[in-house]
Design a protein around this motif. Structure first.
Motif, PDB file in Angstrom:
ATOM      1  N   CYS A   1       0.828  -1.197   0.000  1.00  0.00           N
ATOM      2  CA  CYS A   1       0.000   0.000   0.000  1.00  0.00           C
ATOM      3  C   CYS A   1       0.865   1.252   0.000  1.00  0.00           C
ATOM      4  O   CYS A   1       2.066   1.206   0.256  1.00  0.00           O
ATOM      5  CB  CYS A   1      -0.936   0.002   1.187  1.00  0.00           C
ATOM      6  N   THR A   2       0.223   2.348  -0.259  1.00  0.00           N
ATOM      7  CA  THR A   2       0.890   3.638  -0.328  1.00  0.00           C
ATOM      8  C   THR A   2       1.487   4.034   1.014  1.00  0.00           C
ATOM      9  O   THR A   2       2.595   4.573   1.067  1.00  0.00           O
ATOM     10  CB  THR A   2      -0.126   4.714  -0.774  1.00  0.00           C
ATOM     11  N   GLU A   3       0.784   3.766   2.104  1.00  0.00           N
ATOM     12  CA  GLU A   3       1.211   4.242   3.419  1.00  0.00           C
ATOM     13  C   GLU A   3       2.569   3.708   3.855  1.00  0.00           C
ATOM     14  O   GLU A   3       3.292   4.364   4.578  1.00  0.00           O
ATOM     15  CB  GLU A   3       0.169   3.893   4.495  1.00  0.00           C
ATOM     16  N   ILE A   4       2.909   2.505   3.426  1.00  0.00           N
ATOM     17  CA  ILE A   4       4.215   1.964   3.795  1.00  0.00           C
ATOM     18  C   ILE A   4       5.192   2.014   2.626  1.00  0.00           C
ATOM     19  O   ILE A   4       6.322   1.565   2.733  1.00  0.00           O
ATOM     20  CB  ILE A   4       4.118   0.532   4.355  1.00  0.00           C
ATOM     21  N   MET A   5       4.730   2.569   1.511  1.00  0.00           N
ATOM     22  CA  MET A   5       5.551   2.702   0.306  1.00  0.00           C
ATOM     23  C   MET A   5       6.199   1.382  -0.081  1.00  0.00           C
ATOM     24  O   MET A   5       7.388   1.309  -0.379  1.00  0.00           O
ATOM     25  CB  MET A   5       6.598   3.793   0.493  1.00  0.00           C
ATOM     26  N   GLY A   6       5.435   0.316  -0.046  1.00  0.00           N
ATOM     27  CA  GLY A   6       5.964  -0.985  -0.413  1.00  0.00           C
ATOM     28  C   GLY A   6       4.982  -2.096  -0.125  1.00  0.00           C
ATOM     29  O   GLY A   6       3.818  -1.857   0.157  1.00  0.00           O
ATOM     30  N   GLY A   7       5.486  -3.305  -0.174  1.00  0.00           N
ATOM     31  CA  GLY A   7       4.652  -4.467   0.073  1.00  0.00           C
ATOM     32  C   GLY A   7       4.677  -4.874   1.529  1.00  0.00           C
ATOM     33  O   GLY A   7       5.692  -4.730   2.207  1.00  0.00           O
ATOM     34  N   CYS A   8       3.563  -5.379   2.015  1.00  0.00           N
ATOM     35  CA  CYS A   8       3.565  -5.908   3.386  1.00  0.00           C
ATOM     36  C   CYS A   8       3.536  -7.431   3.373  1.00  0.00           C
ATOM     37  O   CYS A   8       3.966  -8.059   4.330  1.00  0.00           O
ATOM     38  CB  CYS A   8       2.430  -5.327   4.216  1.00  0.00           C
ATOM     39  N   ILE A   9       3.034  -8.028   2.297  1.00  0.00           N
ATOM     40  CA  ILE A   9       3.178  -9.467   2.103  1.00  0.00           C
ATOM     41  C   ILE A   9       3.652  -9.691   0.674  1.00  0.00           C
ATOM     42  O   ILE A   9       3.215  -9.027  -0.259  1.00  0.00           O
ATOM     43  CB  ILE A   9       1.889 -10.265   2.418  1.00  0.00           C
TER      44      ILE A   9
END
Length: 117
Positions: free
Chosen positions: A31-39
């Protein structure tokens, strides 16, 4: 690679049929909020239709129910339980940080809400 969410099983089957199962088909969710992938997909783990392999390196990811209890094998809210370096510091124009806290830290206190799985 498919991005955005787990690839629907029928789409996974379609791609595998086209390429005669000669490709490793992977998916990621971020997502945008973490500027990357979380999974992310991990090519050393099995690739299964309709699933994503593992949490991204360094991300404390968990699925919880409406009472913030951890879930395994069930639908719930995907949350980050610890901050990560690429997490946004705030929202544009939110001078006191109240909107940022309301949007991301109120539904599941102490976590960053990511999405519905």
């Amino acid at each position: 690679m498919a991005v955005g969410s787990a690839l629907k099983p029928q789409n996974y089957d379609f791609v595998q049929e086209i390429f005669n199962k000669r490709v490793i088909l992977t998916t990621v969710y971020g997502c945008t909020e973490i500027m990357g992938g979380c999974i992310n997909s991990v090519i050393t783990l099995p690739t299964r239709r309709g699933e994503i392999s593992a949490p991204a390196l360094g991300n404390a990811v968990q699925v919880v129910n409406d009472s913030d209890e951890p879930l395994v094998g069930e639908i719930g809210e995907l949350v980050l339980t610890k901050s990560i370096p690429s997490l946004a510091l705030g929202l544009w124009g939110d001078t006191d940080g109240s909107l940022f806290r309301e949007k991301y830290f109120t539904k599941h206190p102490g976590t960053l809400l990511k999405g519905r799985f």
